[in-house]
Write a protein that holds these residues in place. Structure first.
Motif, PDB file in Angstrom:
ATOM      1  N   GLY A 256       0.800  -1.226   0.000  1.00 52.01           N
ATOM      2  CA  GLY A 256       0.000   0.000   0.000  1.00 52.01           C
ATOM      3  C   GLY A 256       0.828   1.270   0.000  1.00 52.01           C
ATOM      4  N   LEU A 257       2.081   1.159  -0.388  1.00 51.10           N
ATOM      5  CA  LEU A 257       2.986   2.318  -0.400  1.00 51.10           C
ATOM      6  C   LEU A 257       3.697   2.365  -1.755  1.00 51.10           C
ATOM      7  CD1 LEU A 257       4.231   4.604   1.342  1.00 51.10           C
ATOM      8  CD2 LEU A 257       5.901   2.940   2.164  1.00 51.10           C
ATOM      9  N   TYR A 258       3.476   3.460  -2.492  1.00 52.75           N
ATOM     10  CA  TYR A 258       4.094   3.642  -3.815  1.00 52.75           C
ATOM     11  C   TYR A 258       5.508   4.177  -3.593  1.00 52.75           C
ATOM     12  CZ  TYR A 258       4.640   5.802  -8.517  1.00 52.75           C
ATOM     13  OH  TYR A 258       5.069   6.196  -9.768  1.00 52.75           O
ATOM     14  N   LEU A 259       6.514   3.416  -3.985  1.00 52.56           N
ATOM     15  CA  LEU A 259       7.903   3.791  -3.669  1.00 52.56           C
ATOM     16  C   LEU A 259       8.752   3.999  -4.919  1.00 52.56           C
ATOM     17  CD1 LEU A 259       8.701   1.571  -0.525  1.00 52.56           C
ATOM     18  CD2 LEU A 259       8.475   4.063  -0.624  1.00 52.56           C
TER      19      LEU A 259
ATOM     20  N   PHE B 267      12.840  10.862  -5.584  1.00 49.32           N
ATOM     21  CA  PHE B 267      12.373  11.417  -4.312  1.00 49.32           C
ATOM     22  C   PHE B 267      12.950  12.827  -4.165  1.00 49.32           C
ATOM     23  CE2 PHE B 267      12.079   6.888  -3.923  1.00 49.32           C
ATOM     24  CZ  PHE B 267      10.899   6.681  -3.226  1.00 49.32           C
ATOM     25  N   PRO B 268      12.423  13.767  -4.917  1.00 49.66           N
ATOM     26  CA  PRO B 268      13.037  15.101  -4.932  1.00 49.66           C
ATOM     27  C   PRO B 268      12.855  15.836  -3.613  1.00 49.66           C
ATOM     28  CG  PRO B 268      11.005  15.094  -6.215  1.00 49.66           C
ATOM     29  CD  PRO B 268      11.251  13.683  -5.789  1.00 49.66           C
TER      30      PRO B 268
ATOM     31  N   VAL C 275       6.091  19.764   0.144  1.00 47.71           N
ATOM     32  CA  VAL C 275       5.374  20.438   1.223  1.00 47.71           C
ATOM     33  C   VAL C 275       4.620  19.374   2.016  1.00 47.71           C
ATOM     34  CG1 VAL C 275       5.199  22.639   0.017  1.00 47.71           C
ATOM     35  CG2 VAL C 275       3.357  20.962  -0.232  1.00 47.71           C
ATOM     36  N   ALA C 276       4.350  19.675   3.287  1.00 52.13           N
ATOM     37  CA  ALA C 276       3.781  18.662   4.185  1.00 52.13           C
ATOM     38  C   ALA C 276       2.483  18.085   3.646  1.00 52.13           C
ATOM     39  CB  ALA C 276       3.546  19.284   5.565  1.00 52.13           C
ATOM     40  N   GLU C 277       1.683  18.934   2.972  1.00 47.91           N
ATOM     41  CA  GLU C 277       0.370  18.480   2.508  1.00 47.91           C
ATOM     42  C   GLU C 277       0.476  17.471   1.374  1.00 47.91           C
ATOM     43  OE1 GLU C 277       1.272  21.657   2.774  1.00 47.91           O
ATOM     44  OE2 GLU C 277      -0.113  22.682   4.152  1.00 47.91           O
ATOM     45  N   GLN C 278       1.701  17.233   0.868  1.00 48.33           N
ATOM     46  CA  GLN C 278       1.873  16.202  -0.168  1.00 48.33           C
ATOM     47  C   GLN C 278       2.096  14.820   0.437  1.00 48.33           C
ATOM     48  OE1 GLN C 278       4.901  18.540  -2.372  1.00 48.33           O
ATOM     49  NE2 GLN C 278       3.560  18.364  -4.158  1.00 48.33           N
ATOM     50  N   GLY C 279       2.222  14.749   1.752  1.00 48.43           N
ATOM     51  CA  GLY C 279       2.275  13.448   2.418  1.00 48.43           C
ATOM     52  C   GLY C 279       3.656  12.804   2.392  1.00 48.43           C
ATOM     53  N   TYR C 280       3.690  11.554   2.772  1.00 39.95           N
ATOM     54  CA  TYR C 280       4.929  10.788   2.945  1.00 39.95           C
ATOM     55  C   TYR C 280       5.742  10.762   1.653  1.00 39.95           C
ATOM     56  CZ  TYR C 280       7.821   6.767   4.414  1.00 39.95           C
ATOM     57  OH  TYR C 280       8.854   5.921   4.754  1.00 39.95           O
ATOM     58  N   GLN C 281       7.000  11.191   1.718  1.00 35.84           N
ATOM     59  CA  GLN C 281       7.847  11.217   0.510  1.00 35.84           C
ATOM     60  C   GLN C 281       9.215  10.589   0.765  1.00 35.84           C
ATOM     61  OE1 GLN C 281       6.803  11.984  -2.482  1.00 35.84           O
ATOM     62  NE2 GLN C 281       4.801  12.824  -1.906  1.00 35.84           N
TER      63      GLN C 281
ATOM     64  N   GLU D 273       4.970   8.051  12.833  1.00 36.87           N
ATOM     65  CA  GLU D 273       4.587   6.688  12.442  1.00 36.87           C
ATOM     66  C   GLU D 273       4.372   5.809  13.681  1.00 36.87           C
ATOM     67  OE1 GLU D 273       3.926   5.379   9.522  1.00 36.87           O
ATOM     68  OE2 GLU D 273       4.076   3.227   9.901  1.00 36.87           O
TER      69      GLU D 273
END
Lengths: 594, 203
Positions: free
Chosen positions: B62-65, B69-70, B74-80, B130
């Protein structure tokens, strides 16, 4: 290697959720051979959603077992064109489905009709408030189809779902206890409203004392044993509190598997292929029609399925994505403000108000259902005077009790520390004494909120990801704050309430955040209308550029109304299917002049 | 089921080392300390997280990796971050352990230290966020996942669990007591596996 080509079918339907299975039902019965391609797996309400196994909050509500796998398909997101869009690496703000029944198996069952003025938003506001009332930075437009035209179809879908509710306007006659603002209904709800818990009841009493107009939320959580017009048997809701994000093994929440699929699956004109991932739609040499779709079959091999007519029934976002990767319709360009595919993407403004009772009111929040609520519509749509407010649109205020699942339901009063001993005590003391109010508001369209293709990231099939450029318009922030203030007034008026706090996903001076769950009500991007310069499909849901392609779902909404989308989008679906059967299939060609 | 004495055997961690488990216990007990109801580690939250890290969630389901990974998210873009949850925990704990030793701290100092770690603008901050999410999941999820031992979390709030049928009660506003909790597996305590002992103790 060229894909294997299968024999041609009459109608190819992409997506096996509410609209796709309904299209298959209606068109198969009209003599059309229908093939449904569903990217997800086989599952059934009876065998896949039974309690107690389905009542696993971790697995379904937090590990998203019924939802789309972002490893296969996701999107990138940014607030504006100056930012770099980055992948939505994990689900959060919205939860598109996958598998037979689509997102229709894990909805809450909140089953609304649009207000008549919602469907004619621009002309309504201009007529009531003047030509310049809607600012130049908003691309609000009429749907091109009216409430009176959709009414029989909205009514029929309520019958398919066995909807529970209280009519407020029956053929123009006002009825006490229903929604006084709704458009005229041709018939009452097929089932009586839900039983209400104490929190919702106290909200309704407070609203009434304030001169507002509370009514029970219209619900596809069924209240009596019921047989729908297709012959599906539904059962009364158990108020189990596992609705949204879960399938309903009780057969008590209308879903596309029991209400539609079971009634069509053995028909000679019906075929469904599961684990069939559509990659693109192919066009004829002159580009004027579509010829079929290329998909990956369950063995991962490319197959071409030719068809005379194509129905696009994927989730709103994926319909737009499929158009963009297939070159269907002209993509929207925000620089020149031309093109239509991806234009007028919008979302939903959601604010919450928490009210906490003293110890005398025990709410038992675990007794819940997806559409268990008492609502006021006094601040929705244009049900209130906007002259001096500086915004358009509105939202309903509902006190709802849809679950008390303890990972997700930990209401604490404002000022509680984020963790530690005090937090723990606050969770324990407030779990059973909380009223959960939501402000579910409209979201208008703007020239800068849109969908296109991402230049960097791809999905598991090598296609560019969809790119979402979105932030809440100033209009919506003002609207949402205004209606939230009204909700807080009602909350303070409720008996035995000791504290009230509000939180707003579209707060003034904040930005849209793709992380916390808000709603799976992504709309627009392939909108309906009467002008090919500003719509992808004509008022019958038929693509202007490719007359044999019909488009379904919330991607059609030119802007979002204050209600949940399933009722309106299914009204549109039956409207489109009626015109396909009556006008298009006997004589294929454009149903409107461009 | 294993033989009758198996449950008494010292079960090894599936993912954590003993040092990591001890560090984890200190953190999760800052989040949910003991009062009339068990602390997080006493309710099996470390066992829960250990199991999650050893299975699909830890491996990045469930995690697109997909790269790149630039910088500049911004925080609102979520886990990076480019880490699976298991990688985030392993590397994060190793680095965080360099920043302070829980063994030398009292309860107040531990709480302050976790607060400091959570406010960091690097991946230690993401790690703490987390762990807070996983802690609440472990305290309140069905006991089949090894947390919420003996329904600690469900008893605390009064959640009756997975067997839910309230048609006749929902609108009886002056009602009886909440039914006792029952999980998916029906067991009296929800799971036959008590939390593992945290060697060296978390306190």
């Amino acid at each position: 290697m060229a894909p294997r080509t299968l024999p041609k079918t009459d109608v190819l339907i992409i997506g096996g959720g509410w609209t796709g299975l309904t299209a298959a039902y209606e068109l198969a019965h009209a003599g059309q051979r229908c093939v449904v391609l569903e990217r997800g797996k086989q599952r059934h309400t009876a065998t896949s959603f039974g309690a107690p196994e389905e009542h696993d909050e971790l697995k379904y509500a937090h590990r998203y077992e019924h939802m789309v796998d972002v490893k296969k398909e996701t999107l990138t997101f940014r607030h504006n064109r100056d930012q770099q869009a980055l992948p939505m690496r994990r689900l959060g703000s919205f939860l598109p489905g996958s598998g037979l029944g689509g997102a229709g198996i894990h909805w809450n069952g909140q089953l609304w009709r649009p207000l008549p003025s919602d469907l004619e938003m621009r002309s309504h506001y201009e007529e009531r408030y003047g030509k310049d009332f809607i600012g130049p930075d908003l691309s609000i437009q009429d749907w091109g189809v009216t409430y009176d035209e959709l009414e029989p179809h909205l009514d029929f879908f309520e019958r398919i779902c066995g909807a529970a509710g209280q009519a407020g306007n029956l053929n123009g006659e006002a009825l006490a206890g229903g929604n006084v603002f709704e458009g005229p209904r041709s018939a009452d709800y097929p089932n009586p409203p839900m039983r209400q818990p104490i929190s919702n009841t106290l909200f309704g009493k407070a609203a009434e004392r304030m001169g507002l107009n509370p009514f029970p939320m219209p619900s596809a959580n069924v209240t009596k044993a019921y047989v729908n017009p297709y012959g599906a048997q539904l059962h009364p809701c158990t108020y189990c509190g596992f609705c949204e994000r879960f399938g309903c093994g009780y057969y008590a929440k209308a879903d596309p598997i029991i209400c539609v699929y079971d009634r069509i699956k053995d028909h000679e004109n019906f075929e469904i292929r599961l684990n069939a991932q559509v990659l693109r739609i192919e066009k004829s040499e002159d580009g004027k029609t579509a010829t079929g779709a290329i998909y990956l079959d369950e063995n991962g091999e490319e197959v071409f399925q030719p068809a005379d007519t194509i129905c696009m029934n994927a989730y709103a976002l994926w319909n737009v994505h499929l158009m963009l990767v297939s070159g269907l319709g002209k993509p929207y360009d925000p620089e020149t403000r031309t093109g239509v595919v991806g234009r007028n993407y919008s979302y939903q403004t959601v604010a919450g108000v928490d009210a906490f009772f003293d110890d005398s009111v025990k709410t038992d929040p675990y007794m819940g259902a997806g559409a268990l609520g008492v609502v006021i519509d006094d601040y929705n749509g244009d049900n209130f005077d906007h002259s001096d407010l500086g915004f358009v649109g509105g939202g309903y205020i509902a006190c709802k009790q849809y679950h008390g699942r303890p990972i997700g339901y930990q209401p604490v009063p404002e000022g509680t520390p984020k963790w530690g001993a005090e937090w723990k005590r606050a969770v324990r003391e407030n779990y059973n004494h909380h009223a959960d109010l939501v402000v579910h508001g409209s979201s208008v369209s703007t020239p800068e909120n849109y969908l296109d293709l991402d230049p960097t990231w791809t999905d598991a099939y090598g296609r560019p990801l969809l790119r979402m450029t979105f932030d809440f318009p100033e209009n919506d922030r003002k609207m949402s704050d205004y209606v939230m203030q009204r909700a807080m007034e009602v909350a303070r008026e409720m008996d035995n309430v000791t504290s009230v706090s509000g939180s707003n996903n579209a707060a003034i001076d904040s930005h849209y955040d793709i992380v916390p769950y808000q709603t799976t009500h992504n709309v627009g991007g392939a909108v309906i209308g009467t002008d090919p310069e500003t719509s992808v499909v004509n008022r019958y849901g038929q693509m202007w550029d490719h007359h044999n392609v019909f488009v379904f779902g919330a991607c059609l909404f030119p802007q979002n109304l204050g209600y949940n989308p399933t009722g309106p989008l299914m009204g549109l679906a039956y409207w489109t299917l009626e015109h396909m059967k009556r006008d298009y299939l006997p004589n294929p060609g454009p149903l409107m002049d461009a | 089921m294993q033989h009758a004495f198996a449950a008494r055997d010292d079960r090894p961690w599936a993912f954590f080392t003993n040092d990591e488990a001890r560090w984890m216990a200190a953190v999760v007990d800052v989040f949910i300390p003991q009062d009339e109801f068990p602390a997080a580690s006493q309710a099996g939250v470390v066992d829960f997280i250990d199991y999650q890290m050893a299975t699909a969630y830890g491996a990045g389901k469930g995690l697109y990796l997909e790269p790149p990974f630039p910088d500049g998210a911004v925080a609102e873009q979520g886990y990076q971050l480019e880490f699976t949850p298991a990688q985030l925990l392993r590397q994060g704990i190793e680095q965080a352990r360099q920043l302070g030793d829980f063994a030398t701290m009292d309860a107040t100092a531990r709480a302050d230290h976790v607060e400091d770690l959570s406010n960091r603008d690097d991946f230690i901050g993401t790690l703490i966020a987390e762990l807070w999410k996983l802690t609440r999941q472990g305290y309140f999820a069905d006991p089949i996942y090894l947390g919420n031992h003996d329904y600690a979390g469900w008893r605390m709030v009064g959640f009756p669990g997975a067997h839910a049928y309230y048609t006749e009660r929902v609108d009886e506003h002056e009602r009886s007591v909440t039914p006792p909790p029952r999980g998916i597996a029906h067991d009296r305590g929800g799971s036959p596996y008590p939390p593992r002992a945290i060697r060296g103790g978390s306190d």
